[in-house]
Design a protein around this motif. Structure first.
Motif, PDB file in Angstrom:
ATOM      1  N   CYS A 192       0.839  -1.194   0.000  1.00  0.00           N
ATOM      2  CA  CYS A 192       0.000   0.000   0.000  1.00  0.00           C
ATOM      3  C   CYS A 192       0.874   1.243   0.000  1.00  0.00           C
ATOM      4  O   CYS A 192       1.955   1.256   0.601  1.00  0.00           O
ATOM      5  CB  CYS A 192      -0.860   0.058   1.255  1.00  0.00           C
ATOM      6  N   GLU A 193       0.368   2.304  -0.611  1.00  0.00           N
ATOM      7  CA  GLU A 193       1.054   3.598  -0.535  1.00  0.00           C
ATOM      8  C   GLU A 193       0.435   4.396   0.604  1.00  0.00           C
ATOM      9  O   GLU A 193      -0.794   4.488   0.713  1.00  0.00           O
ATOM     10  CB  GLU A 193       0.902   4.370  -1.849  1.00  0.00           C
ATOM     11  N   ALA A 194       1.294   4.955   1.454  1.00  0.00           N
ATOM     12  CA  ALA A 194       0.803   5.795   2.557  1.00  0.00           C
ATOM     13  C   ALA A 194       0.574   7.203   2.005  1.00  0.00           C
ATOM     14  O   ALA A 194       1.482   7.794   1.417  1.00  0.00           O
ATOM     15  CB  ALA A 194       1.843   5.832   3.670  1.00  0.00           C
ATOM     16  N   VAL A 248       6.242   4.957   1.071  1.00  0.00           N
ATOM     17  CA  VAL A 248       6.174   6.292   1.667  1.00  0.00           C
ATOM     18  C   VAL A 248       6.750   7.300   0.679  1.00  0.00           C
ATOM     19  O   VAL A 248       7.808   7.062   0.093  1.00  0.00           O
ATOM     20  CB  VAL A 248       6.984   6.335   2.986  1.00  0.00           C
ATOM     21  N   ASN A 249       6.042   8.402   0.495  1.00  0.00           N
ATOM     22  CA  ASN A 249       6.553   9.473  -0.373  1.00  0.00           C
ATOM     23  C   ASN A 249       7.585  10.301   0.380  1.00  0.00           C
ATOM     24  O   ASN A 249       7.335  10.729   1.505  1.00  0.00           O
ATOM     25  CB  ASN A 249       5.412  10.389  -0.821  1.00  0.00           C
ATOM     26  N   VAL A 250       8.729  10.534  -0.227  1.00  0.00           N
ATOM     27  CA  VAL A 250       9.782  11.316   0.424  1.00  0.00           C
ATOM     28  C   VAL A 250      10.114  12.532  -0.447  1.00  0.00           C
ATOM     29  O   VAL A 250      10.361  12.405  -1.642  1.00  0.00           O
ATOM     30  CB  VAL A 250      11.041  10.456   0.665  1.00  0.00           C
ATOM     31  N   ILE A 279      10.460   3.521  -0.584  1.00  0.00           N
ATOM     32  CA  ILE A 279      10.306   4.977  -0.620  1.00  0.00           C
ATOM     33  C   ILE A 279      10.067   5.410  -2.067  1.00  0.00           C
ATOM     34  O   ILE A 279      10.642   4.857  -2.998  1.00  0.00           O
ATOM     35  CB  ILE A 279      11.477   5.748   0.007  1.00  0.00           C
ATOM     36  N   GLU A 280       9.157   6.372  -2.203  1.00  0.00           N
ATOM     37  CA  GLU A 280       8.830   6.883  -3.531  1.00  0.00           C
ATOM     38  C   GLU A 280       9.465   8.255  -3.676  1.00  0.00           C
ATOM     39  O   GLU A 280       9.236   9.143  -2.853  1.00  0.00           O
ATOM     40  CB  GLU A 280       7.305   7.014  -3.695  1.00  0.00           C
ATOM     41  N   ILE A 281      10.259   8.398  -4.724  1.00  0.00           N
ATOM     42  CA  ILE A 281      10.832   9.728  -4.947  1.00  0.00           C
ATOM     43  C   ILE A 281      10.466  10.200  -6.345  1.00  0.00           C
ATOM     44  O   ILE A 281      10.224   9.412  -7.246  1.00  0.00           O
ATOM     45  CB  ILE A 281      12.372   9.745  -4.780  1.00  0.00           C
ATOM     46  N   MET A 321      10.494   5.104  -8.468  1.00  0.00           N
ATOM     47  CA  MET A 321      10.439   6.391  -9.153  1.00  0.00           C
ATOM     48  C   MET A 321       8.968   6.737  -9.365  1.00  0.00           C
ATOM     49  O   MET A 321       8.258   6.059 -10.089  1.00  0.00           O
ATOM     50  CB  MET A 321      11.179   6.253 -10.483  1.00  0.00           C
ATOM     51  N   ASP A 322       8.536   7.819  -8.671  1.00  0.00           N
ATOM     52  CA  ASP A 322       7.115   8.207  -8.692  1.00  0.00           C
ATOM     53  C   ASP A 322       6.820   9.117  -9.888  1.00  0.00           C
ATOM     54  O   ASP A 322       7.729   9.790 -10.391  1.00  0.00           O
ATOM     55  CB  ASP A 322       6.801   8.953  -7.382  1.00  0.00           C
ATOM     56  N   ASP A 323       5.592   9.163 -10.293  1.00  0.00           N
ATOM     57  CA  ASP A 323       5.126  10.089 -11.341  1.00  0.00           C
ATOM     58  C   ASP A 323       5.994  10.023 -12.595  1.00  0.00           C
ATOM     59  O   ASP A 323       6.311  11.046 -13.207  1.00  0.00           O
ATOM     60  CB  ASP A 323       5.105  11.536 -10.829  1.00  0.00           C
ATOM     61  N   ILE A 348       8.907   1.421 -11.212  1.00  0.00           N
ATOM     62  CA  ILE A 348       8.549   2.655 -11.913  1.00  0.00           C
ATOM     63  C   ILE A 348       7.052   2.852 -11.748  1.00  0.00           C
ATOM     64  O   ILE A 348       6.273   1.939 -12.040  1.00  0.00           O
ATOM     65  CB  ILE A 348       8.842   2.558 -13.427  1.00  0.00           C
ATOM     66  N   LYS A 349       6.639   4.017 -11.261  1.00  0.00           N
ATOM     67  CA  LYS A 349       5.208   4.303 -11.165  1.00  0.00           C
ATOM     68  C   LYS A 349       4.829   5.224 -12.319  1.00  0.00           C
ATOM     69  O   LYS A 349       5.237   6.394 -12.354  1.00  0.00           O
ATOM     70  CB  LYS A 349       4.873   4.945  -9.816  1.00  0.00           C
ATOM     71  N   ILE A 350       4.090   4.704 -13.258  1.00  0.00           N
ATOM     72  CA  ILE A 350       3.734   5.463 -14.460  1.00  0.00           C
ATOM     73  C   ILE A 350       2.664   6.482 -14.097  1.00  0.00           C
ATOM     74  O   ILE A 350       1.625   6.144 -13.507  1.00  0.00           O
ATOM     75  CB  ILE A 350       3.210   4.528 -15.569  1.00  0.00           C
TER      76      ILE A 350
HETATM   77 MG    MG Z   1       3.537   8.502  -4.504  1.00  0.00          MG
END
Ligand code: MG
Ligand code: C2E
Ligand code: MG
Length: 562
Positions: A348-350, A403-405, A435-437, A465-467, A486-488
Motif C-alpha cells: 500500500c502507498e501511505a 512512503v513518499n519522500v 520509498i517513492e521519490i 520512481m514516482d510520477d 517505476i510508477k507510471i
Molecule cells: Mg507517490
C-alpha cells in the motif's frame, strides 16, 4: 633590508633611479606608505600609499615636498617647534630606534614611524583612523558593517528615519530597495567563508558604485542588502536603479582566482504610496522581494497590496501546519497496489491527510508544497515514516508500505537515521518498506542524494520512481540509479481513453521496466477498460480507485486480510 641599499646621493642618476623605481613599485603594494629621505632632506622614494595617506591629512602636493610638509605636520601636532622635531628625529638615529608619532588632521589619524638610516631616513605612514575609532568605540563605527563598511542595520534605521522626516517636511519621496543575493549560499558552502566574505565585499563595492551620494547602502544580514533611494518620485525612477543593481551584481566576479557568478533579486517599496513608516516600508519591500524570488530570481518587483493579503494567508497556514503535528491532526490513509498476474495485493502507498478541525480533510496538495518551502516537511515526513512502519508491521507478512519522500528530506541528512530507527522501533522488515521519490529529489545535489539512496538500498529498503514521465529527463534518471519500481504517472493512464496512440507510451515504459528488471505500476486506474489495456501493454501492477481509494488503516486491514 633593501632600503639600506638606496644611496642618498643623486636620485636622478641612471641605475640608481632604476632601482629606486623598481623598489618603489614593490613598496606600492604594501598597505603602509613609505618615504625614503636622504641626508639632505630630499625625498628619493615616495610610494602611492604614502601619497594617499598624506592627502588624507590634507597635504597638498603642490605645497611642497612631503619631507618638509611632514616635518611641519609633526611639529604642529606634537606641539613642538620644527627645530625640536628635527632634533628628535636626528636623535632617533643615535638611539637606533624609530621615533614614533601619531598625527591627527582633517579627521584622520596617521601613525608615523621615522627610522634613521646611516644616510637618511625611512618613514612609514599608516592611516590608523579606523583602528583608533574601533578602540574608542565611536558611534560611527558601531553603525557600520565591519565586513563591507556599508551602513549596518542601525545606521539604516537612522537614515530611513531622516528620509521619512524629509518626506514629512518637504514632501521629498524616497524608495527602499531590498536586495537578496541568489546562489550565494552554495558559493559560501562549497568554497569557504573566506571566499564568501571576499565576494560580499565586492558586491558591496558594486552596490556603492551604483547609487548616488544622497542614497544609502546597508548590509542587514548575511547576503541581504538595502538601498534607500533618495528623491525617488515614481516607479520608473526606482526601476532604473533596480535594473542597474540586478545587472551589476549579476556580472562575473573573480575571487581567489576563481570565476564566480551570483545574482540579485530586488523588492522595492516607495514612500509615501507604499507606507510612510520604516517598518511598513521594509516589510513591504520584503514582500516584493519574496515575489521576485518566486518569479524566478535575478529580477525585481514592486510591492502590491495583494501581496500582503496572500502573505497573511500563508502565515496562517504555516502556523496551522506547525500546530497540526503537535495536535495530532495528521493521519495516514493507505491505497493498495495489486499485481496484475495473480490479482493479489502486494502493498500500500501511505498518503498523508490533514484532519483540520474546521476545514475537514485537507488533501496533501494544499499543504505539502508550503510545508516543503518552510522546511516543515522534515518533521512531518519523519512522522509519516514512523507511523507507516508502525502500521505496516501489523499487516500480513510480505505486504509492503510505500512512503513518499520529498526533496527537502534528502537535504536534511537525517533521512537514513530516521528510517533505520523507524524500522528498528516497529520491527518492520526493511524489504517491506519502499520509498517513492520524484525527479525533484534527483535534481538536487545529485552525488549526495545518490549516496543516500545507495545507503538505503544497502539496508534492504526499496526505491520507486514516482510520477514517471512527467519530468524533464525521467529517462536519464532511470540510468542514474537502479530503481526497483517505476510508477507510471496517472496522466498517461488518462490518455488511454482520449488519445488514439495512448497505449504506445505505456507499452514503451513497461518494456523499459521489463528489460531493466523493474516492476511497473500504472497509477490512477479507474476503470476495467483501463486495467485491461495497461495489462495488455505489459504493466505488472496497478494502483487506482478501481482497486481501492486511499482508505484509513482499519479499512485497509480488512482489504489486506479478507
Ligand atoms: Mg507517490
Ligand atoms: P502521489 O504520490 O503520486 O500519490 C498518488 C495520488 O493519486 C494520491 O493523491 C492518490 O489519492 C491519487 N490517486 C490514486 N488513485 C487515483 C485514481 O484512480 N484516480 C485519481 N484521480 N487519483 C488517484 P493524494 O493523496 O492527493 O496525494 C497527492 C500527492 O501528495 C502524492 O502524489 C504525493 O506526491 C503527495 N503526498 C501524499 N502523501 C505524502 C507524504 O506523506 N509525504 C510527501 N512528501 N508527499 C505526499
Ligand atoms: Mg504518483
Amino acid at each position: 633590508m633593501p632600503l639600506r641599499a638606496i644611496a642618498p646621493a643623486d636620485p636622478e642618476s641612471g641605475p640608481r633611479r632604476d632601482s629606486a623605481a623598481r623598489l618603489s613599485g614593490y613598496l606600492d603594494a604594501l598597505d603602509q606608505g613609505v618615504l625614503v629621505i636622504d641626508g639632505t632632506g630630499r625625498v628619493i622614494i615616495e610610494t602611492g600609499p604614502a601619497r594617499a595617506v598624506l592627502a588624507g591629512l590634507g597635504h597638498d602636493p603642490a605645497l611642497g615636498r612631503p619631507a618638509r610638509s611632514l616635518l611641519r605636520l609633526l611639529a604642529a601636532t606634537t606641539g613642538s617647534g620644527l627645530r625640536e622635531t628635527v632634533h628628535r628625529i636626528r636623535g632617533a638615529r643615535d638611539e637606533d630606534r624609530p621615533a614614533e608619532y601619531e598625527i591627527t588632521a582633517c579627521g584622520r589619524t596617521v601613525s608615523v614611524r621615522v627610522r634613521a638610516m646611516p644616510d637618511g631616513w625611512t618613514v612609514s605612514l599608516e592611516d590608523v583612523s579606523a583602528r583608533r575609532a574601533v578602540e574608542a568605540g565611536t558611534a560611527e563605527l558601531a553603525r557600520l558593517d565591519s565586513l563591507t563598511g556599508l551602513a549596518n542595520r542601525r545606521m539604516l534605521r537612522e537614515r530611513l528615519g531622516e528620509s521619512l522626516d524629509r518626506l514629512d517636511r518637504y514632501g521629498e519621496p524616497c524608495a527602499v530597495l531590498l536586495i537578496d543575493l541568489d546562489r550565494f549560499k552554495p558559493v559560501n558552502d562549497t568554497l569557504g567563508h573566506a571566499v564568501g566574505d571576499a565576494l560580499l565585499v565586492k558586491v558591496a563595492d558594486r552596490l556603492r558604485s551604483a547609487v548616488r551620494a544622497a542614497d544609502t547602502v546597508a548590509r542587514i544580514g548575511g547576503d541581504e542588502f538595502v538601498v534607500i533611494q533618495a528623491g525617488a518620485a515614481c516607479q520608473e525612477d526606482v526601476a532604473v536603479l533596480a535594473r542597474r543593481l540586478v545587472d551589476l551584481v549579476g556580472r562575473t566576479y573573480i575571487v581567489d582566482g576563481q570565476l564566480l557568478t551570483i545574482g540579485a533579486s530586488v523588492g522595492a517599496a516607495l514612500a509615501p504610496q507604499d507606507g510612510t513608516d520604516a517598518d511598513r516600508l521594509l516589510k513591504h519591500a520584503d514582500l516584493a522581494l519574496y515575489r521576485a524570488k518566486l518569479d524566478g530570481r535575478g529580477t525585481f518587483r514592486f510591492f502590491e497590496p495583494e501581496m500582503d493579503v496572500r502573505m497573511q494567508a500563508r502565515r496562517r497556514l504555516e502556523l496551522d501546519i506547525r500546530q497540526a503535528l503537535a495536535r495530532r491532526e495528521f493521519v495516514l490513509h493507505y491505497q493498495p497496489q495489486m499485481n496484475l498476474e495473480n490479482r493479489r495485493l502486494t502493498g500500500c502507498e501511505a498518503l498523508l491527510r490533514w484532519m483540520h478541525p474546521e476545514r475537514g480533510t485537507v488533501p496533501p496538495a494544499e499543504f505539502i508544497p508550503l510545508a516543503e518551502e518552510v522546511g516543515l516537511i522534515v518533521p512531518i515526513g519523519e512522522w509519516v515514516i514512523r507511523q507507516a512502519c508502525r502500521d505496516a508491521a501489523t499487516w500480513p507478512a510480505g505486504i509492503s508500505v510505500a512512503v513518499n519522500v520529498s526533496p527537502a528530506q534528502f537535504k536534511s541528512e537525517r533521512l537514513v537515521e530516521t528510517i533505520v530507527s523507524a524500522l528498528a522501533m516497529s520491527g518492520l522488515e526493511a524489504s517491506c518498506l519502499e520509498i517513492e521519490i520524484t525527479e525533484g529529489v534527483l535534481l538536487q545535489n545529485n552525488e549526495r542524494t545518490l549516496e543516500t539512496l545507495h545507503r538505503l538500498r544497502a539496508l534492504g529498503v526499496r526505491v520507486s520512481m514516482d510520477d514517471f514521465g512527467t519530468g524533464y529527463s525521467s529517462l536519464s534518471y532511470l540510468r542514474s540509479f537502479p530503481f526497483d519500481k517505476i510508477k507510471i504517472d496517472r496522466s498517461f493512464v488518462k490518455d488511454l481513453s482520449t488519445k488514439p496512440d495512448g497505449d504506445a507510451i505505456i507499452r514503451a515504459i513497461a518494456g523499459l521496466g521489463r528489460s531493466l528488471g523493474m516492476t511497473t505500476v500504472a497509477e490512477g486506474v479507474e476503470t476495467e477498460e483501463q486495467m485491461r489495456r495497461i495489462r495488455a501493454d505489459g504493466c505488472t501492477d496497478v494502483q487506482g480507485y478501481l482497486v481501492s481509494r486511499p482508505v484509513p488503516l482499519d479499512l485497509v486491514m480488512k482489504l489486506l486480510s479478507p
